[in-house]
Design an enzyme around this catalytic site. Structure first.
Site, PDB file in Angstrom:
ATOM      1  N   ASP A 483      -9.121   2.811  -5.875  1.00 15.76           N
ATOM      2  CA  ASP A 483      -8.626   1.461  -6.160  1.00 15.76           C
ATOM      3  C   ASP A 483      -9.131   0.420  -5.185  1.00 15.76           C
ATOM      4  O   ASP A 483      -9.074  -0.776  -5.454  1.00 15.76           O
ATOM      5  CB  ASP A 483      -7.099   1.437  -6.009  1.00 15.76           C
ATOM      6  CG  ASP A 483      -6.405   2.109  -7.152  1.00 15.76           C
ATOM      7  OD1 ASP A 483      -6.748   1.824  -8.286  1.00 15.76           O
ATOM      8  OD2 ASP A 483      -5.506   2.932  -6.879  1.00 15.76           O
TER       9      ASP A 483
HETATM   10  C1  BGC Z   1      -3.602   1.634  -2.147  1.00  8.75           C
HETATM   11  C2  BGC Z   1      -4.071   2.633  -3.122  1.00  8.75           C
HETATM   12  C3  BGC Z   1      -3.312   2.457  -4.373  1.00  8.75           C
HETATM   13  C4  BGC Z   1      -3.376   1.026  -4.866  1.00  8.75           C
HETATM   14  C5  BGC Z   1      -2.480   0.881  -6.056  1.00  8.75           C
HETATM   15  C6  BGC Z   1      -3.726   0.264  -2.710  1.00  8.75           C
HETATM   16  O1  BGC Z   1      -3.244  -0.634  -1.807  1.00  8.75           O
HETATM   17  O2  BGC Z   1      -4.338   1.763  -0.983  1.00  8.75           O
HETATM   18  O3  BGC Z   1      -3.895   3.920  -2.613  1.00  8.75           O
HETATM   19  O4  BGC Z   1      -3.876   3.253  -5.360  1.00  8.75           O
HETATM   20  O5  BGC Z   1      -2.984   0.155  -3.886  1.00  8.75           O
HETATM   21  O6  BGC Z   1      -2.568  -0.365  -6.662  1.00  8.75           O
HETATM   22  C1  NOJ Z   2      -3.383   6.025  -5.558  1.00  5.49           C
HETATM   23  C2  NOJ Z   2      -3.400   5.673  -7.001  1.00  5.49           C
HETATM   24  O1  NOJ Z   2      -2.180   6.045  -7.606  1.00  5.49           O
HETATM   25  C3  NOJ Z   2      -4.534   6.368  -7.703  1.00  5.49           C
HETATM   26  O2  NOJ Z   2      -4.586   5.947  -9.028  1.00  5.49           O
HETATM   27  C4  NOJ Z   2      -5.832   6.096  -6.999  1.00  5.49           C
HETATM   28  O3  NOJ Z   2      -6.827   6.814  -7.647  1.00  5.49           O
HETATM   29  C5  NOJ Z   2      -5.760   6.486  -5.547  1.00  5.49           C
HETATM   30  N1  NOJ Z   2      -4.662   5.817  -4.935  1.00  5.49           N
HETATM   31  C6  NOJ Z   2      -7.049   6.167  -4.786  1.00  5.49           C
HETATM   32  O4  NOJ Z   2      -7.216   4.814  -4.591  1.00  5.49           O
END
Ligand code: BGC
Ligand code: NOJ
Length: 811
Positions: A483
């Site tokens: 993300d």
């Molecule tokens: C986090 C990710 C997460 C995302 C969700 C980010 O701030 O680091 O792990 O998947 O937010 O929107």
């Molecule tokens: C957490 C999110 O839930 C998942 O969708 C994503 O792939 C990982 N973070 C990595 O960013």
């Protein structure tokens, strides 16, 4: 250092000290009513949706940690204590918390009095039951007072935290006998209410927080508990709570059992505004009747346990390695079911108000639970697919109550569409239910735009196919699985116009990871086409997959490993030429899982690079070297300090991709080493470093660049659960569903000499025994089904056959 131990017989983790490094929680509920419960009685409950129908109030970021919950106070001659230690924190003579599957039982003992709370949500009824057992284990008789306590949330948890000018005047309650009804909002005919009851006469009650706690008091030692009385307060606005008071006498050795019930009820069809503000108590009364006696409650708990036995019996192993067996048989599958229920909505790290169900997340979770609840997986697939847009892209998240896509977050994560193929393919292989592909499913939640599920898969595949970038690799959009890899943050020149909320004009950044996904799931899609009589389409899909495969070899290989991406300016990400972020884990895992580089000898080299550059004793880092400064053109990933989260943490979720990739090149020892390093049953020994629950996976462990290397965060709601279960059960132990039957194809480490497994699959039971290569010439290798050798590793499925006896000798 440990704070408890596993009891595999009872399928419990037993915590022996209340002050664990972080609250160690469990989940109650399997259908609509859910509670989070910590080892000290903290947590909260909600119905269906943690944001929209929150029953009890919880304060995240609270001081002291985790000090709101569903509590019992005991005032024993002026000594005030709680059986779960919090919130009074009065030292206990004995404390224990047993987290089991769907239930938690904690107990405390003080001055000869033992109090035990067994909490669970029964199957099929929307309530949380607390069986409270009080026993006088001392020599003299005891007179003491028991107070119960919950603080109600005014339903919408977000609004509850923000809109005080309104909320402080809306609270309404009603008390009848021993039942406290929380009816805030009923007036508006939202037609639901909560109730909190005990199966005994009470000596007093409170429903107004200020009266019970004291205007400047705290829940550590509430005013009424100190005064040993009740205010019999009826909340009018402010903060409604529920508290019962019971005066109890126990002779030496005597025991008393009470049943408390916190329930949710609806009065369907009674929406008329003009109706008087009178709740129809009947649905609540019916539930209270069902769980009135201790015997009824014990029966409900035993039904719940049987249900779990049944779910877990779909895949079970017996082997000498008890830690692996415990994860495979109990905890890993349990966590998979919790992610099925909660997706990423409510944990002690997810507030329940932000993220609902994730499109990508839930599709991946499916890989870990489809074998346990195939019918519910079917429903879930149809829900998820209906949040897809006509062009194949999808809402990134949806709210569980409404099942509607979340407009605030929107779409643009270009990996999303392919996860639908991953989930549906897993479902088809598990069940053989090809009929699901003909189910009409809306696009963008609009039934008038319904198309068969197969068409959704076609659009998923087509989305990537039509969105390739300058190197022939898939465009990344806002981000892919990672993300935080936001490569299209710029619309023009570096330094200008930073966008966080959507792709900029003409985003050209490309993802090698999506390429790996496309090759892996594209091949599965082609197989689905072929199996459903679309041979031409299958050929077309395979040709397109081949083009992306070639593009990866041409533009996605960096010499010793796979590149991560090309940024919006065509610059490499995850290359030896980069100063930081030279190598990323994701493309190494996904490209090899997709089979890229296997024939060319690149797969082995990529995985060797992972070992050389990313390995640590606590798991594999997501990237190295971590980014030391923020780069706008890379996005959120560089917003984290080095070693945390996506910037160089050990992101547990993609460690199993490496495990699986290693099995694909036959390196069982390395595959198992990767598996073991993040495995909770193994890391239990270092709970003081790891800090999160030793019975479940966490999303992330701080990496080598972080100050607190080895410290985990974000336990429970992570795709790690599903992927590690896939990696151990389907690849190391090698038992996985194929389109035509069950595949038995293990890749074992030397340390696993043999194992047996029982796998229920499409109505039959497979009794499987696998022996690792022994070096003994007499052990002729081969796969035998009911005593007869078979070719290959897929056991053809025979309709109506109920039992298969499978023996595999690895050579
Ligand atoms: C986090 C990710 C997460 C995302 C969700 C980010 O701030 O680091 O792990 O998947 O937010 O929107
Ligand atoms: C957490 C999110 O839930 C998942 O969708 C994503 O792939 C990982 N973070 C990595 O960013």
């Amino acid at each position: 250092m440990k704070y408890g131990y596993f009891n595999d017989q009872e399928k419990e983790y037993i915590i022996t000290a209340p002050d664990t490094p972080l609250p160690w929680i469990n989940y109650l509920g399997s259908e609509n009513f859910f509670s989070l419960i910590s080892n000290t009685g903290g947590g909260y409950s909600f119905y269906k949706d943690a944001k929209l129908l929150r029953l009890t109030r919880y304060r995240y970021n609270n001081v002291p940690l985790d000090s709101n919950g569903h509590y019992y106070y005991i005032n024993d001659n002026g000594t005030i204590w709680n059986p779960g230690w919090q919130p009074s924190q009065t030292p206990l003579d004995f404390y224990e918390c047993r987290h089991g599957l769907g239930y938690t039982c904690y107990s405390g003992k003080k001055n000869g009095l033992k109090a035990q709370v067994t909490a669970f949500v029964p199957l099929h009824d929307p309530c949380e039951i607390h069986k409270v057992t009080l026993k006088n284990e001392g020599l003299g008789s005891k007179e003491f007072t028991l107070f119960s306590y919950v603080e109600f949330c005014l339903w919408n948890a977000m609004d509850d935290m923000t809109n005080f000018q309104r909320n402080l005047s809306t609270g309404e309650v009603e008390v009848e006998g021993s039942v406290i009804y929380h009816k805030t909002e009923y007036r508006e005919r939202r037609n639901h209410f909560a109730y909190y009851s005990v199966n005994a006469d009470i000596d007093g009650f409170d429903t107004d927080r200020n009266t019970f706690v004291g205007t400047y008091g705290s829940n550590k030692e509430p005013d009424m508990v100190q005064k040993n009385r009740s205010g019999n307060s009826l909340a009018s606005g402010w903060s409604p709570i529920g508290s019962h008071r019971l005066s109890i006498h126990l002779d030496p050795g005597e025991e008393k059992v009470l049943v408390f019930l916190l329930g949710y009820a609806e009065n369907p069809g009674e929406h008329k505004w003009s109706a008087p503000n009178v709740i129809n108590k009947e649905p609540a009364t019916l539930v209270m009747k069902k769980y009135r006696t201790a015997a009824q409650v014990d029966q409900a708990l035993s039904d719940l346990k049987k249900n779990w036995e049944n779910l877990l019996s779909t895949y079970s192993v017996s082997m000498a390695d008890e830690k692996t067996a415990r994860m495979v048989n109990i905890w890993n599958q349990y966590q998979c079911m919790v992610t099925f229920n909660l997706s990423r909505s409510a944990s002690y790290y997810e507030s329940g108000t932000g993220r609902g169900m994730g499109f990508r997340d839930s599709c991946q979770d499916l890989l870990g639970f489809v074998h346990m609840v195939p019918e519910r997986a079917r429903e879930r697939i149809l829900d998820i697919a209906s949040t897809q847009f006509e062009d194949g892209s999808a809402y990134h998240q949806y709210q569980p109550l409404t099942k509607k896509g979340n407009m605030d977050i929107g779409s643009g994560f270009n990996d999303d569409p392919l996860w639908l193929i991953a989930g549906v393919s897993a479902y088809l292989r598990e069940t053989g239910d090809w009929g699901i592909l003909e189910e009409p499913v809306p696009f963008d939640n609009d039934v008038s735009k319904s198309q068969p599920l197969m068409e959704h898969l076609r659009r998923s595949f087509g989305f990537t196919k039509l969105n390739l970038g300058p190197h022939g690799l898939p465009l990344i959009g806002r981000a892919d699985w990672n993300d935080c890899l936001n490569l299209n943050c710029f619309s023009t020149e570096p330094g200008e116009s930073f966008q966080t909320s959507g792709p900029s004009e003409g985003p050209v950044a490309e993802s090698v990871m999506i390429a790996g996904m496309y090759v892996k799931y594209g091949k599965e899609y082609a197989q689905i086409c072929r199996m459903t009589g679309h041979a031409d389409e299958a050929l077309e899909a395979e040709a397109s997959v081949q083009e992306v495969y070639d593009a990866v070899l041409r533009a996605g290989w960096d010499g010793k490993w796979f590149l991560r991406a090309y940024d919006a300016f065509g610059g490499k990400v995850g290359s030896k030429d980069c100063e930081e972020g030279k190598i990323f884990i994701e493309p190494q895992g996904f490209c090899v899982m997709g089979g890229i580089g296997l024939a060319e000898g690149l797969a082995e080299q990529a995985l060797d690079s992972v070992k050389e550059q990313l390995d640590t004793p606590y798991g594999i880092l997501i990237l190295q070297p971590a980014y030391s400064v923020y780069h706008k053109h890379l996005g959120e990933i560089t917003s984290y300090p080095p070693g945390y989260k996506e910037n160089g943490g050990i992101f547990c979720h993609n460690n199993p991709w490496i495990t699986i990739a290693e099995t694909m090149i036959g390196r069982g020892n390395r595959a198992f080493e990767v598996y073991r390093r993040t495995c909770p049953a193994y890391t239990e020994e270092i709970s003081e470093i790891h800090k999160t629950e030793p019975y479940v996976y966490s999303q992330m462990i701080a990496g080598t660049d972080a100050k607190n290397f080895g410290e985990a965060k974000n336990s429970w709601l992570t795709g790690t659960a599903a992927w590690t279960f896939v990696s151990i059960s389907q690849h190391i132990l090698g038992i996985r569903p194929g389109f035509h039957g069950l595949i038995v194809d293990p890749c074992l480490p030397d340390s696993i000499k043999e194992f047996s497994a029982v796998r229920k699959f499409r109505g039959a039971e497979y009794h499987i025994h696998v022996k690792n290569r022994s070096g003994d010439q007499n052990d002729a290798p081969g796969l035998f089904v009911d005593g007869r050798p078979i070719e290959g590793n897929e056991i053809p499925y025979t309709e109506g056959k109920k039992e298969y006896h499978v023996m595999l000798q690895l050579g």
